[in-house]
Design an enzyme around this catalytic site. Structure first.
Site, PDB file in Angstrom:
ATOM      1  N   GLU A  88       0.892  -1.257   0.068  1.00 25.96           N
ATOM      2  CA  GLU A  88      -0.009  -0.021   0.138  1.00 25.96           C
ATOM      3  C   GLU A  88       0.911   1.335  -0.194  1.00 25.96           C
ATOM      4  O   GLU A  88       0.223   2.576  -0.082  1.00 25.96           O
ATOM      5  CB  GLU A  88      -0.941  -0.057   1.267  1.00 25.96           C
ATOM      6  CG  GLU A  88      -1.951  -1.071   1.256  1.00 25.96           C
ATOM      7  CD  GLU A  88      -2.952  -1.279   2.547  1.00 25.96           C
ATOM      8  OE1 GLU A  88      -3.133  -0.149   2.925  1.00 25.96           O
ATOM      9  OE2 GLU A  88      -4.084  -2.241   2.253  1.00 25.96           O
ATOM     10  N   ARG A 141       1.148   2.674   4.768  1.00 24.96           N
ATOM     11  CA  ARG A 141       1.054   3.326   3.300  1.00 24.96           C
ATOM     12  C   ARG A 141       2.235   4.320   2.881  1.00 24.96           C
ATOM     13  O   ARG A 141       2.011   5.030   2.108  1.00 24.96           O
ATOM     14  CB  ARG A 141      -0.363   4.099   3.540  1.00 24.96           C
ATOM     15  CG  ARG A 141      -1.412   3.598   2.777  1.00 24.96           C
ATOM     16  CD  ARG A 141      -2.907   3.991   3.021  1.00 24.96           C
ATOM     17  NE  ARG A 141      -3.470   2.690   3.662  1.00 24.96           N
ATOM     18  CZ  ARG A 141      -3.648   2.779   4.874  1.00 24.96           C
ATOM     19  NH1 ARG A 141      -3.600   3.998   5.711  1.00 24.96           N
ATOM     20  NH2 ARG A 141      -4.186   1.608   5.588  1.00 24.96           N
ATOM     21  N   ALA A 202     -10.331   1.617  14.535  1.00 27.56           N
ATOM     22  CA  ALA A 202     -11.708   2.422  15.174  1.00 27.56           C
ATOM     23  C   ALA A 202     -12.519   1.160  15.473  1.00 27.56           C
ATOM     24  O   ALA A 202     -13.798   1.621  16.065  1.00 27.56           O
ATOM     25  CB  ALA A 202     -12.331   3.147  14.160  1.00 27.56           C
ATOM     26  N   GLU A 203     -12.303   0.121  14.981  1.00 27.26           N
ATOM     27  CA  GLU A 203     -13.281  -1.259  15.540  1.00 27.26           C
ATOM     28  C   GLU A 203     -12.883  -1.774  16.791  1.00 27.26           C
ATOM     29  O   GLU A 203     -13.596  -2.610  17.321  1.00 27.26           O
ATOM     30  CB  GLU A 203     -13.141  -2.366  14.373  1.00 27.26           C
ATOM     31  CG  GLU A 203     -14.107  -1.994  13.205  1.00 27.26           C
ATOM     32  CD  GLU A 203     -13.481  -0.837  12.338  1.00 27.26           C
ATOM     33  OE1 GLU A 203     -12.207  -0.750  12.103  1.00 27.26           O
ATOM     34  OE2 GLU A 203     -14.423  -0.299  11.775  1.00 27.26           O
ATOM     35  N   ASN A 275     -15.210   5.731  11.389  1.00 30.03           N
ATOM     36  CA  ASN A 275     -16.353   5.429  12.117  1.00 30.03           C
ATOM     37  C   ASN A 275     -16.182   5.587  13.540  1.00 30.03           C
ATOM     38  O   ASN A 275     -15.374   5.216  14.328  1.00 30.03           O
ATOM     39  CB  ASN A 275     -16.860   4.219  11.564  1.00 30.03           C
ATOM     40  CG  ASN A 275     -15.946   3.002  12.050  1.00 30.03           C
ATOM     41  OD1 ASN A 275     -15.039   2.819  11.434  1.00 30.03           O
ATOM     42  ND2 ASN A 275     -16.149   2.254  13.008  1.00 30.03           N
ATOM     43  N   ASP A 320     -20.132   1.845   8.621  1.00 29.42           N
ATOM     44  CA  ASP A 320     -18.739   1.823   8.789  1.00 29.42           C
ATOM     45  C   ASP A 320     -18.181   2.858   7.558  1.00 29.42           C
ATOM     46  O   ASP A 320     -17.260   2.637   6.916  1.00 29.42           O
ATOM     47  CB  ASP A 320     -18.042   0.557   8.409  1.00 29.42           C
ATOM     48  CG  ASP A 320     -16.628   0.334   8.593  1.00 29.42           C
ATOM     49  OD1 ASP A 320     -15.973   1.129   9.327  1.00 29.42           O
ATOM     50  OD2 ASP A 320     -15.910  -0.627   7.914  1.00 29.42           O
ATOM     51  N   ASN A 408     -12.041   3.980  -1.065  1.00 29.58           N
ATOM     52  CA  ASN A 408     -11.336   3.628  -0.077  1.00 29.58           C
ATOM     53  C   ASN A 408     -10.116   4.477   0.138  1.00 29.58           C
ATOM     54  O   ASN A 408     -10.123   5.588  -0.137  1.00 29.58           O
ATOM     55  CB  ASN A 408     -10.965   2.301   0.179  1.00 29.58           C
ATOM     56  CG  ASN A 408     -10.929   1.853   1.700  1.00 29.58           C
ATOM     57  OD1 ASN A 408     -10.075   2.061   2.281  1.00 29.58           O
ATOM     58  ND2 ASN A 408     -11.939   0.829   2.252  1.00 29.58           N
ATOM     59  N   TRP A 409      -8.996   3.775   0.091  1.00 33.78           N
ATOM     60  CA  TRP A 409      -7.808   4.382   0.192  1.00 33.78           C
ATOM     61  C   TRP A 409      -6.950   4.895  -0.909  1.00 33.78           C
ATOM     62  O   TRP A 409      -5.872   5.436  -1.070  1.00 33.78           O
ATOM     63  CB  TRP A 409      -6.768   4.028   1.316  1.00 33.78           C
ATOM     64  CG  TRP A 409      -6.350   2.791   0.983  1.00 33.78           C
ATOM     65  CD1 TRP A 409      -6.706   1.252   1.540  1.00 33.78           C
ATOM     66  CD2 TRP A 409      -5.100   2.287   0.017  1.00 33.78           C
ATOM     67  NE1 TRP A 409      -6.063   0.363   0.913  1.00 33.78           N
ATOM     68  CE2 TRP A 409      -5.083   0.658   0.028  1.00 33.78           C
ATOM     69  CE3 TRP A 409      -4.236   2.935  -0.661  1.00 33.78           C
ATOM     70  CZ2 TRP A 409      -4.230   0.059  -0.572  1.00 33.78           C
ATOM     71  CZ3 TRP A 409      -3.307   2.289  -1.346  1.00 33.78           C
ATOM     72  CH2 TRP A 409      -3.354   0.792  -1.402  1.00 33.78           C
TER      73      TRP A 409
HETATM   74 CA    CA Z   1     -13.775   1.371   9.947  1.00 33.51          CA
END
Ligand code: CA
Length: 650
Positions: A88, A141, A202-203, A275, A320, A408-409
């Site tokens: 990434e 990344r 975050a999860e 999220n 999410d 996404n990214w």
């Molecule tokens: Ca997330």
């Protein structure tokens, strides 16, 4: 960890007579002026993650152009390490040396003139201890360059300033602890002599934040929490407190795991937030609360880290919709007025244009199929959430985009001459089905989504594939994701194992009733795509099929090209019309990283990292199921392309 260095270097870049002259034009050390003026440079170096502080990923180079890009071929390649996750990272180039990072935060420098590895540095992460804290693949990344140092985050929460010449640590600091469920996967950015970096996770039970460190010493300058607490002094956080329930479950989430953008004139640092956790209102006990600054774009003062403005993409998010995607600045004339804007193509399917001086909403368009919202308030930009998109223990609903996101990214890019933004994304035929997990119990050391994926019942118990990057990149959520045959096989084996386990499990509770399909807005397209967007008029200029929201991404150049990496292939399109000019198979399986372009001794190159290596174990740390039919894992590589390149992969 032991690292086997193999004969991987194919020197192809020869010394040229003009070398000394060319090098004299460029700073020996990367400073604020060099970073700030990247757009005005010749484009020989690629000094920061997004090429400019505005994260434009637009190179002034034009030696490779629409007329000759079809001649692009492999010039050299370099094995970056054993792999074990997606690639990434955006590499950086300074004075003919390329710097980058790979799995387990290993950093390397390769001399592009000789093809020889200059140095390699391994922070020796305690992989066993850390693996269960990594939500979405062992990935990095990127890194930063500043003042003779490579600034390198380690996935376990440490941050290093490495000597650019030797790779030896000059300073070391601590951003966060994995014992507190934080990890670092994003590329740090440099803003006014500071290293700016946020946390992932975050999860997990975490309180999201972004922090700044003195780039010369590693000493922390400031820290901005994205979730308020009663002890906060920052007026922005005091204001946010009323948008949360009194007792915040876990830490609140809202991590900052990808985009940062910096405006040196306004001295503002922009970032997106993840999220809130857990995902559903029921499990986090937050019905009716907006939850600032989760799922938001936020600006803080670069000097103090104090709140300046915010725009919340998804108040009370339940799906999410991390809002950490690429934040790209441009100056655009809209309705006759020159505006300083910042743009984001959100996971949630809207492409936003905001005024970056004050955060005011200008406009947004749906760029993929959307059913969670009916539209946006034209003035405030607040989404009109479809009431049917909410779910419970007894009612499930299929929502698109899914947790992998419509974007996404994968980095975007922006051609200022054409005034076009290039976006690689996806539009899902069907999204993800959500229901609230009955009898949810909070796990203080693990992930807490509080969701039954696919609704309730055995048929719905889809494993959450974790190797896809920042978001939940489950197969259902990310159909266009690049996965190697090994990863696909491992996922199939994991799904089979899950099905067997489900078959042997006690009967599941009665399935939640699936709602009728929701109203869909947005373009009637399905699958991955590359699109060009004109922010001045707010319209799509062109769109071609093929693209991914997770993996690869784009770079635009003054040669009238937009490069796109997706599906193991490097493409080039004409920037104005989207005409395909190049389709170059890398020959490498696995997730692609974003492409960059640079020049060494008067010759332009395009480079990117590709490959997964050995199958990554699933989140939680258990070994991936053995798959005897899978081909041997191909180790990830850095691939360097040039006109008329004729190198071969080993
Ligand atoms: Ca997330």
């Amino acid at each position: 960890m032991s690292f086997r260095r193999t004969s991987i270097l194919i020197p192809v870049l020869a010394f040229a007579a003009g070398t000394v002259y060319l090098q004299a034009q460029r700073p020996a050390r990367v400073d604020d002026v060099a970073l700030r003026n990247a757009a005005q440079s010749k484009g020989e170096d690629w000094l920061s993650y997004g090429f400019t502080p505005q994260e434009t990923r637009y190179s002034p180079l034009d030696q490779i152009n629409a007329a000759n890009v079809s001649r692009l071929g492999l010039a050299s390649s370099y094995e970056v390490g054993p792999g074990g996750g997606g690639q990434e990272a955006t590499p950086l180039v300074h004075n003919g040396v390329i710097y980058s990072t790979t799995q387990w935060s290993v950093v390397f420098a390769v001399d592009l003139r000789t093809g020889k590895e200059k140095w390699r540095w391994d922070p020796e992460v305690n992989q066993t201890a850390v693996r269960s804290k990594i939500c979405c693949g062992v990935v990095q990344r990127g890194i930063a360059i500043y003042d003779g140092k490579i600034i390198a985050p380690s996935i376990d929460g440490r941050l290093f300033g490495l000597d650019q010449e030797t790779g030896k640590p000059v300073w070391e600091t601590r951003v966060a602890y994995t014992q507190e469920n934080y990890t670092l996967t994003m590329a740090p950015r440099i803003a006014k002599g500071k290293v700016i970096i946020g946390v992932a996770g975050a999860e997990y039970p975490v309180r999201g934040f972004i922090a700044a460190f003195d780039a010369k010493t590693g000493v922390q300058s400031w820290k901005f929490y994205t979730v308020p607490s009663p002890t906060d002094k920052d007026p922005g956080l005091v204001k946010a407190l009323a948008t949360w329930p009194k007792n915040i479950v876990g830490g609140g989430g809202a991590t900052v795991w990808d985009a940062i953008s910096y405006d040196p004139e306004l001295e503002l640092v922009y970032f997106g937030t993840g999220n809130a956790g857990p995902w559903s209102e029921d499990t986090r006990v937050s019905k009716g609360f907006d939850l600032l600054y989760a799922a938001s774009i936020v600006a803080v003062d670069v000097n103090t880290g104090l709140y300046k403005w915010h725009y919340q993409n998804v108040p009370g998010d339940e799906w999410d919709y991390d809002s950490v995607q690429h934040l790209l600045q441009a100056d655009v004339t809209i309705k006759g007025v020159k505006r300083k804007v910042i743009m984001q193509a959100n996971k949630n399917g809207f492409l936003y244009t905001l005024d970056r001086t004050n955060g005011k909403f200008i406009r947004a368009i749906p760029f993929a199929k959307i059913n969670w919202a009916l539209g946006l308030d034209e003035v405030t930009g607040r989404p009109i959430i479809n009431p049917q998109a909410k779910y419970s223990e007894t009612e499930s609903v299929n929502i698109t985009p899914g947790p992998g996101g419509a974007h996404n990214w994968s980095p975007m890019s922006f051609n200022p001459n054409l005034g076009l933004l290039f976006l690689s994304g996806q539009s899902a035929a069907t999204g993800m089905t959500y229901a609230v997990q009955p009898n949810f119990t909070y796990n203080p050391q693990g992930q807490n989504m509080g969701i039954v994926f696919g609704g309730r019942g055995a048929a719905a118990a889809k494993p959450v594939a974790g190797a896809a990057g920042g978001g939940r990149g489950g197969a259902a959520a990310a159909p266009a994701e690049n996965v190697s045959p090994e990863v696909a096989a491992a996922r199939a084996a994991a799904a089979a194992a899950a099905a067997t386990a489900a078959a042997n499990a006690p009967p599941p509770p009665a399935p939640a009733k699936l709602r009728e399909p929701l109203n869909v807005i947005g373009p009637d397209v399905t699958g991955g795509f590359l699109m060009a967007y004109d922010p001045a008029s707010g319209t799509e200029r062109w769109r071609v099929p093929g693209g991914s929201a997770i993996g690869g991404g784009t770079v635009a150049t003054a040669g009238g090209i937009v490069f796109q990496a997706t599906g193991g292939t490097l493409y080039a399109y004409s920037a104005d019309k989207g005409t395909k000019l190049l389709e170059l198979k890398t020959g490498m399986p696995g997730q692609m990283a974003p492409p960059i372009t640079f020049m060494v001794d008067g010759k332009q190159y395009v480079a990117l990292q590709v490959g997964n290596g050995a199958n990554p174990p699933p989140p939680g740390g258990a070994a991936a199921p053995a798959n005897p039919t899978a081909p041997p894992a191909v180790k990830p590589r850095l691939l360097v392309y040039a006109l008329d390149g004729t190198a071969k992969l080993p």
